[in-house]
Enzyme design. Structure first.
Site, PDB file in Angstrom:
ATOM      1  N   ASP A 171       3.645   0.727  -0.900  1.00 22.87           N
ATOM      2  CA  ASP A 171       2.549  -0.205  -1.196  1.00 22.87           C
ATOM      3  C   ASP A 171       3.010  -1.651  -1.047  1.00 22.87           C
ATOM      4  O   ASP A 171       2.285  -2.499  -0.490  1.00 22.87           O
ATOM      5  CB  ASP A 171       2.046   0.007  -2.621  1.00 22.87           C
ATOM      6  CG  ASP A 171       1.079   1.175  -2.747  1.00 22.87           C
ATOM      7  OD1 ASP A 171       0.556   1.647  -1.715  1.00 22.87           O
ATOM      8  OD2 ASP A 171       0.837   1.609  -3.889  1.00 22.87           O
ATOM      9  N   HIS A 191      -1.747   1.087   3.027  1.00 24.15           N
ATOM     10  CA  HIS A 191      -0.932   2.128   3.669  1.00 24.15           C
ATOM     11  C   HIS A 191      -0.863   1.920   5.180  1.00 24.15           C
ATOM     12  O   HIS A 191       0.204   2.080   5.787  1.00 24.15           O
ATOM     13  CB  HIS A 191      -1.483   3.515   3.345  1.00 24.15           C
ATOM     14  CG  HIS A 191      -1.487   3.837   1.889  1.00 24.15           C
ATOM     15  ND1 HIS A 191      -2.148   4.932   1.354  1.00 24.15           N
ATOM     16  CD2 HIS A 191      -0.901   3.204   0.826  1.00 24.15           C
ATOM     17  CE1 HIS A 191      -1.970   4.951   0.036  1.00 24.15           C
ATOM     18  NE2 HIS A 191      -1.236   3.910  -0.302  1.00 24.15           N
ATOM     19  N   HIS A 219      -0.257  -3.768  -6.821  1.00 18.55           N
ATOM     20  CA  HIS A 219      -0.914  -4.621  -5.837  1.00 18.55           C
ATOM     21  C   HIS A 219      -1.169  -6.025  -6.385  1.00 18.55           C
ATOM     22  O   HIS A 219      -0.995  -7.016  -5.669  1.00 18.55           O
ATOM     23  CB  HIS A 219      -2.249  -4.001  -5.402  1.00 18.55           C
ATOM     24  CG  HIS A 219      -2.109  -2.620  -4.838  1.00 18.55           C
ATOM     25  ND1 HIS A 219      -1.374  -2.351  -3.699  1.00 18.55           N
ATOM     26  CD2 HIS A 219      -2.599  -1.433  -5.249  1.00 18.55           C
ATOM     27  CE1 HIS A 219      -1.433  -1.055  -3.445  1.00 18.55           C
ATOM     28  NE2 HIS A 219      -2.165  -0.476  -4.366  1.00 18.55           N
ATOM     29  N   HIS A 277       6.631   5.556  -3.233  1.00 29.18           N
ATOM     30  CA  HIS A 277       5.269   5.142  -2.888  1.00 29.18           C
ATOM     31  C   HIS A 277       4.988   3.705  -3.328  1.00 29.18           C
ATOM     32  O   HIS A 277       4.300   2.966  -2.619  1.00 29.18           O
ATOM     33  CB  HIS A 277       4.217   6.070  -3.493  1.00 29.18           C
ATOM     34  CG  HIS A 277       2.833   5.681  -3.051  1.00 29.18           C
ATOM     35  ND1 HIS A 277       2.327   6.033  -1.814  1.00 29.18           N
ATOM     36  CD2 HIS A 277       1.892   4.895  -3.624  1.00 29.18           C
ATOM     37  CE1 HIS A 277       1.134   5.506  -1.673  1.00 29.18           C
ATOM     38  NE2 HIS A 277       0.837   4.809  -2.757  1.00 29.18           N
TER      39      HIS A 277
END
Length: 299
Positions: free
Chosen positions: A246, A85, A269, A242
């Site tokens: 990321d 973030h 991720h 969101h």
């Protein structure tokens, strides 16, 4: 593309300090972002470690675990997690150089978005530096796949992103966002989107010793098709926004913003880091350039 810094490197004017809990450790940590000289890049320092090298310079190779967040490690085995973030805020606000001191193993989650980090950086102020910004220009497509998840980097003359998610839960469902990654769009459409999870997953993580700091204060939690947060969502399609946030942070471990188009489907991720590593393993597919209003020059 990044109008604030006029294609020159940038750092902050004054230190920016905050404190909070790590979403997985539940440990309270103090974070200080400090100005850094041109050419430094982003360097994290574990101030709670003094018996070995405690500096971790961000790079694609430094990422050692990307299952639940982005974790980096140095050659001395010092690790730091949940950097994504803050890295997204650095990228979108054009911060090329900074030293980030943290006195624990994980960055604070704050409200689960990049908004508090942007506010922190805004208060510190920004200072342009003499070096031209290096961009990573994508020359040939790079694609990675992990089961039904996939991501790609494609040639483009600016930084674009398309992200798609598809959940069985009706409260999420299929969501798509397609945008130019620049400061205005990040501030208006991306930075306030919070991390999210399902109540049964949070319970399983806690049983595994993780998510100890997770709460309705720093995540959108879904249980039996309902959003548990009293205030509901902050914005339309907050979930996919969101995931895009990321991805911006995960890709900025490359050390430079992109001139290319990212496309992700259900990517997290781990897939983003696979993409970073695939790009680094294909030097013919990209080059570093400096950007001026008139032209791009290879460096």
């Amino acid at each position: 593309m990044f109008p604030r810094h006029d294609h020159r490197e940038q750092t902050i004017i004054a230190p920016a300090i905050c404190a909070g809990v790590g979403v997985h450790t539940g440990q309270r940590v103090r974070l200080a972002i400090r100005p850094a000289a041109a050419g430094t890049g982003i360097v994290f320092v574990r101030t709670d470690i003094s018996d070995r090298d405690n500096r971790i310079r961000v790079s694609g190779e430094a990422v050692v675990d990307a299952r639940l967040n982005t974790m980096i490690e140095n050659d001395a085995g010092v690790r730091l997690s949940t950097i994504e973030h803050l890295m997204a805020a650095f990228c979108a606000l054009g911060v090329s150089n900074a030293v980030v001191e943290v006195d624990g193993p994980e960055l604070p989650i704050l409200d689960g978005s990049a908004l508090p980090f942007v506010q922190l950086l805004d208060r510190a102020g920004f200072r342009r530096q003499p070096n031209p910004i290096r961009y990573i220009e994508i020359l040939e497509p790079i694609r990675v796949t992990d089961g039904d998840k996939h991501a790609a980097l494609l040639p483009c003359d600016r930084y674009e992103m398309r992200f798609e998610i598809d959940f069985d839960a009706a409260v999420i469902g299929n969501q798509v966002i397609d945008f130019v990654v620049d400061e205005d769009t990040f501030r208006n459409e991306i930075m306030a989107a919070r991390t999210f999870g399902f109540a049964h997953e949070v319970q399983a993580l806690r049983q595994a010793g993780l998510a100890r700091g997770g709460s309705l204060e720093n995540a959108v939690v879904i249980d039996q098709g309902a959003i548990l947060n009293p205030g509901g969502l902050r914005m339309e399609r907050e979930f996919v926004r969101h995931k895009a946030l990321d991805a911006i942070g995960d890709l900025y471990v490359l050390g430079a913003p992109l001139l290319g188009r990212y496309e992700g489907y259900k990517a997290g991720h781990a897939v983003n880091n696979l993409l970073v590593r695939a790009l680094l393993a294909a030097p013919h597919a990209w080059r570093e350039v400096t950007r001026t209003p008139e032209l791009a020059q290879a460096v």
